[in-house]
Design a protein around this motif. Structure first.
Motif, short mmCIF file in Angstrom:
data_model
loop_
_atom_site.label_atom_id
_atom_site.label_comp_id
_atom_site.label_asym_id
_atom_site.label_seq_id
_atom_site.Cartn_x
_atom_site.Cartn_y
_atom_site.Cartn_z
N ALA A 1 0.82 -1.21 0.00
CA ALA A 1 0.00 0.00 0.00
C ALA A 1 0.85 1.27 0.00
CB ALA A 1 -0.95 -0.01 1.20
N ALA A 2 1.91 1.30 0.78
CA ALA A 2 2.75 2.51 0.86
C ALA A 2 3.39 2.83 -0.49
CB ALA A 2 3.83 2.33 1.93
N THR A 3 3.83 1.82 -1.21
CA THR A 3 4.44 2.03 -2.52
C THR A 3 3.42 2.58 -3.50
OG1 THR A 3 6.04 0.27 -2.12
CG2 THR A 3 5.68 0.90 -4.41
N LEU A 4 2.21 2.01 -3.47
CA LEU A 4 1.16 2.50 -4.36
C LEU A 4 0.80 3.96 -4.05
CD1 LEU A 4 -0.98 2.11 -6.56
CD2 LEU A 4 -2.54 1.38 -4.74
N VAL A 5 0.59 4.27 -2.78
CA VAL A 5 0.22 5.64 -2.40
C VAL A 5 1.33 6.60 -2.80
CG1 VAL A 5 -0.26 7.16 -0.44
CG2 VAL A 5 -1.41 4.94 -0.60
N LYS A 6 2.58 6.21 -2.62
CA LYS A 6 3.71 7.07 -3.01
C LYS A 6 3.67 7.34 -4.52
CE LYS A 6 8.71 7.42 -3.04
NZ LYS A 6 9.92 6.68 -3.17
N ARG B 1 -3.99 10.75 -6.47
CA ARG B 1 -4.57 10.14 -5.28
C ARG B 1 -6.10 10.09 -5.34
NH1 ARG B 1 -3.10 10.83 1.09
NH2 ARG B 1 -0.97 10.39 0.52
N GLY B 2 -6.74 11.12 -5.81
CA GLY B 2 -8.19 11.14 -5.87
C GLY B 2 -8.76 10.82 -7.25
N ARG C 1 -5.90 3.74 5.49
CA ARG C 1 -5.16 4.37 6.59
C ARG C 1 -4.16 5.40 6.05
NH1 ARG C 1 -0.45 3.05 8.09
NH2 ARG C 1 -0.54 0.95 7.26
N LEU C 2 -3.49 5.05 4.95
CA LEU C 2 -2.47 5.93 4.36
C LEU C 2 -3.07 7.07 3.53
CD1 LEU C 2 0.02 3.18 3.18
CD2 LEU C 2 0.39 4.84 5.04
N ALA C 3 -4.21 6.81 2.91
CA ALA C 3 -4.82 7.79 1.99
C ALA C 3 -6.34 7.65 2.04
CB ALA C 3 -4.29 7.57 0.58
N PRO C 4 -6.97 8.19 3.08
CA PRO C 4 -8.40 7.99 3.27
C PRO C 4 -9.28 8.50 2.12
CG PRO C 4 -7.48 9.36 5.02
CD PRO C 4 -6.36 8.97 4.13
N GLN D 1 -15.70 -1.46 7.13
CA GLN D 1 -14.70 -1.26 8.19
C GLN D 1 -13.30 -1.08 7.61
OE1 GLN D 1 -15.19 -0.95 11.52
NE2 GLN D 1 -13.01 -0.66 11.86
N ALA D 2 -13.02 -1.76 6.50
CA ALA D 2 -11.71 -1.65 5.85
C ALA D 2 -11.52 -0.31 5.17
CB ALA D 2 -11.53 -2.78 4.84
N GLY D 3 -12.61 0.45 5.00
CA GLY D 3 -12.51 1.75 4.35
C GLY D 3 -12.96 1.76 2.90
N ALA D 4 -13.55 0.65 2.46
CA ALA D 4 -14.03 0.58 1.08
C ALA D 4 -15.25 1.47 0.91
CB ALA D 4 -14.37 -0.85 0.72
N SER D 5 -15.37 2.04 -0.28
CA SER D 5 -16.60 2.74 -0.64
C SER D 5 -17.41 1.92 -1.64
CB SER D 5 -16.27 4.12 -1.23
OG SER D 5 -15.42 3.99 -2.35
N ALA D 6 -16.83 0.78 -2.03
CA ALA D 6 -17.52 -0.11 -2.97
C ALA D 6 -17.14 -1.56 -2.69
CB ALA D 6 -17.17 0.24 -4.40
N ILE D 7 -18.04 -2.43 -3.11
CA ILE D 7 -17.78 -3.86 -3.08
C ILE D 7 -17.86 -4.34 -4.52
CG2 ILE D 7 -18.80 -6.09 -2.46
CD1 ILE D 7 -19.54 -4.93 0.23
#
Length: 157
Positions: free
Chosen positions: A28-33, A41-42, A59-62, A84-90
């Protein structure tokens, strides 16, 4: 032949659409970077079968648009875990989706996408059931369904 890196794909796809990134290996950190470096990001959607990865991205990029992928029975417990994981879609295997569980996803405040829909009849049934998006291997063939998606729910036939 080894496929081009994600960086190259982002340059190509983002020029005319929205990139749907399905996590295969990178953390996740590599992707967000990478998304930060490209100021995307958005602007992209990140999805994964690994829901811990989705939680790490959140957590890294809400502000990322995140999707939890799955198959088999789509239960209330799974819907709650995705939220709970922060998804806006399934994103769920289309064969395992029903109008009732699409409604349950919506009732939880999430969008529901179906994968991999390559049959127009199945796509139409899912649209009528309230699906928010179809993931397909054949967008040109499935293009005819766009007029159905553009029609308000009460006018869909």
């Amino acid at each position: 032949q080894k496929p081009p890196p994600l960086d190259d794909w982002l340059n190509l796809i983002q020029a005319g659409g929205v990139t749907l990134i399905e996590r295969k290996a990178v953390d996740a950190a590599t992707l967000v970077k990478l998304l930060d470096e490209k100021k995307l990001r958005g602007e992209v959607v990140v999805q994964a079968f690994d829901w811990k990865y989705i939680a790490d991205c959140h957590r890294l990029a809400p502000e990322l648009v995140l999707g939890c992928l799955g198959s088999k029975e789509l239960t209330a417990k799974r819907i709650a875990a995705a939220k709970q994981a922060g998804a806006s879609a399934i994103g769920w295997k289309h064969d395992d989706l029903t109008a009732a569980n699409i409604k349950a996803v919506h009732d939880a405040g999430l969008r529901c996408w179906a994968y991999t829909v390559n049959d127009r009849r199945r796509g139409k049934l899912l649209i009528e059931a309230g699906i928010d998006g179809l993931i397909t291997d054949d967008p040109a063939y499935m293009q005819g369904l766009l007029s159905i998606l553009a029609t308000p729910n009460d006018q869909k036939k």
